[in-house]
Design an enzyme around this catalytic site. Sequence first.
Site, mmCIF file in Angstrom:
data_model
loop_
_atom_site.group_PDB
_atom_site.id
_atom_site.type_symbol
_atom_site.label_atom_id
_atom_site.label_comp_id
_atom_site.label_asym_id
_atom_site.label_seq_id
_atom_site.Cartn_x
_atom_site.Cartn_y
_atom_site.Cartn_z
ATOM 1 N N GLY A 127 0.526 -1.479 -0.198
ATOM 2 C CA GLY A 127 -0.031 0.662 -0.363
ATOM 3 C C GLY A 127 1.026 1.575 -0.415
ATOM 4 O O GLY A 127 0.130 2.103 0.082
ATOM 5 N N ASP B 74 -6.902 -0.508 -1.426
ATOM 6 C CA ASP B 74 -5.644 -0.094 -0.556
ATOM 7 C C ASP B 74 -6.156 1.923 0.504
ATOM 8 O O ASP B 74 -5.698 1.688 0.771
ATOM 9 C CB ASP B 74 -4.658 0.240 -1.835
ATOM 10 C CG ASP B 74 -4.074 -0.641 -2.179
ATOM 11 O OD1 ASP B 74 -4.848 -1.992 -1.945
ATOM 12 O OD2 ASP B 74 -3.097 -0.616 -2.316
HETATM 13 O O1 PMV Z 1 -1.240 -2.210 -4.580
HETATM 14 P P1 PMV Z 1 -1.947 -3.725 -4.411
HETATM 15 O O2 PMV Z 1 -0.233 -4.274 -4.806
HETATM 16 O O3 PMV Z 1 -1.414 -4.080 -3.249
HETATM 17 O O4 PMV Z 1 -3.085 -4.122 -5.233
HETATM 18 C C1 PMV Z 1 -4.147 -3.944 -4.619
HETATM 19 C C2 PMV Z 1 -4.868 -4.485 -4.821
HETATM 20 C C3 PMV Z 1 -5.172 -5.066 -6.048
HETATM 21 O O5 PMV Z 1 -6.845 -5.706 -6.077
HETATM 22 C C4 PMV Z 1 -4.689 -6.221 -7.450
HETATM 23 C C5 PMV Z 1 -5.493 -4.320 -7.237
HETATM 24 C C6 PMV Z 1 -6.872 -3.044 -6.197
HETATM 25 O O6 PMV Z 1 -6.877 -1.952 -6.978
HETATM 26 O O7 PMV Z 1 -7.359 -3.578 -6.128
#
Ligand code: PMV
Length: 316
Positions: free
Chosen positions: A103, A148
Amino acid sequence: MDKRTSTGTAIGKIILIGEHAVVYGEPAIALPFPATKIKTTIYERKGPVLLNCLFHQGLLTDAPKKLFGLISTIEKIVESIGKRLYDFSIDIESSIPPERGMGSSAAVAVATLRALYDYFQIPLTREDLVSWSNISEKIVHGNPSGIDAAIIIDEKPLYYIKGSPPVPLDFKLDAYLILGDTGEASQTKTTVAHVKRLMDTDPEKYGPLLKKLGLLTERTKISIENRNPKNLGQIMSNAHHILDQLGVSNKILNKLVTVAIENGALGGKLTGGGGGGCMIALASSEKEANLISNNLLSNGAKNTWIYNMGVGFHGR
Ligand code: PMV
């Protein structure tokens, strides 16, 4: 009069389950991860705005492309509040490893928004935070679900469905969560685009996999309510298997998940966008968590963290 110095902070996050599927309307569960933090400091300084962070030290306008999401959001915010990009500077300190699915991009946006609004002495609502951080995330990720930003703003375990208000979860489990960093960059934009390609070309094959991930999130919620770590571990491993079938895992993530399980973990999976980044594993005791963590480190993990889930999750 603008304030001379302002700070804003934000903590990291972990997606427990439901990543990728959450982009397609399935539920996901995320946890705050206060062991890692971002601190943005804005201070008065004559001249054009300087940015000092891991990826850039110099004029804000000269920042590299990878910071475009943050920079263009800062520019839009400053314009929207009738100020100029002049006579202040921005320092960003971070203990959230960047590009690891923890995040960091959303946390940088949230900490910087908090600092900017405070510096210009403008009240900041949760709605402002959500909408600006999602603008920034959209540039960084392409098609973010918003999970996030939600977890980083609320700092509470959340059950999240895209487009609905996040639901806080009462989360206390007699177990330990181990987070292992592969040391490889996770390009969320790339893996999200990869899953989109799969869904565009063969929705009949891949749609059910995303649905299964959604069902596993529902089962995770029940395991949390029933305080059943053993069940949760199995669900995590099932989710990892599906994420691997979707092509968002990789060699080192698979290796670290296997190492964790061979060393007594109740289950394990990648966390976040994948293709690198971090994995998580569940252990039933602190002793086992330490053993797993040591084995992850001797098998290629660059760093590990252990979180006692029995103390409950809270922000700072
Ligand atoms: O930002 P990350 O790598 O933690 O990914 C977020 C999670 C995903 O489901 C892959 C993308 C999203 O926007 O929900």
